[in-house]
Write a protein that holds these residues in place. Structure first.
Motif, mmCIF file in Angstrom:
data_model
loop_
_atom_site.group_PDB
_atom_site.id
_atom_site.type_symbol
_atom_site.label_atom_id
_atom_site.label_comp_id
_atom_site.label_asym_id
_atom_site.label_seq_id
_atom_site.Cartn_x
_atom_site.Cartn_y
_atom_site.Cartn_z
ATOM 1 N N ASP A 40 -50.487 -60.503 7.093
ATOM 2 C CA ASP A 40 -49.593 -61.606 6.718
ATOM 3 C C ASP A 40 -48.152 -61.142 6.541
ATOM 4 O O ASP A 40 -47.305 -61.890 6.081
ATOM 5 N N ARG A 41 -47.888 -59.857 6.886
ATOM 6 C CA ARG A 41 -46.545 -59.238 6.814
ATOM 7 C C ARG A 41 -46.091 -59.000 5.377
ATOM 8 O O ARG A 41 -44.925 -58.759 5.130
ATOM 9 N N ARG A 42 -47.010 -59.055 4.416
ATOM 10 C CA ARG A 42 -46.667 -58.799 3.023
ATOM 11 C C ARG A 42 -46.922 -57.325 2.693
ATOM 12 O O ARG A 42 -47.867 -56.724 3.190
ATOM 13 N N LEU A 43 -46.079 -56.800 1.847
ATOM 14 C CA LEU A 43 -46.203 -55.405 1.417
ATOM 15 C C LEU A 43 -47.232 -55.311 0.296
ATOM 16 O O LEU A 43 -47.170 -56.050 -0.686
ATOM 17 N N ARG A 44 -48.145 -54.386 0.481
ATOM 18 C CA ARG A 44 -49.155 -54.102 -0.543
ATOM 19 C C ARG A 44 -49.230 -52.587 -0.670
ATOM 20 O O ARG A 44 -48.659 -51.856 0.118
ATOM 21 N N ILE A 100 -48.348 -52.733 5.176
ATOM 22 C CA ILE A 100 -47.947 -54.083 5.565
ATOM 23 C C ILE A 100 -49.199 -54.796 6.059
ATOM 24 O O ILE A 100 -49.827 -54.368 7.030
#
Length: 101
Positions: free
Chosen positions: A84-88, A81
């Protein structure tokens, strides 16, 4: 029939309870069954990149699958995570030092 949030939460709770009730030998048997199942997927032989996770809260342990994948020269990835709180997904090799996020 639509799944309402309370039903979904109750199902998750029930499944978590059942996972945590498994003995260590039952958990190991499930992980070994996972390897056998994955190996039968036709796309496995051609796959070059495999995403796995580190188990928590009684989840099935995909690390045996990761060991097989790494032995077959497949690249491994773990979910991360970002700020930016996005999953990668980040490249991972068994034995790499990990940082909590």
């Amino acid at each position: 029939m639509a799944d309402t949030p309370p039903n979904k939460a109750a199902l998750r709770s029930l499944l978590r309870h059942r996972r945590n009730a498994l003995t260590p030998s039952e958990q190991l048997a499930a992980a070994e069954a996972l390897i056998a199942s994955v190996a039968r997927i036709p796309a496995w032989a051609m796959a070059q990149r495999i995403a796995v996770y580190l188990p928590a809260d009684g989840e099935i342990d995909p690390r045996p699958v990761a060991r097989v994948a790494q032995a077959q020269d497949k690249q491994l990835f773990l979910p991360v995570i970002g700020d930016d709180r996005r999953l990668r997904f980040a490249r991972w090799n068994i034995g790499d030092r990990l940082v909590s996020n």
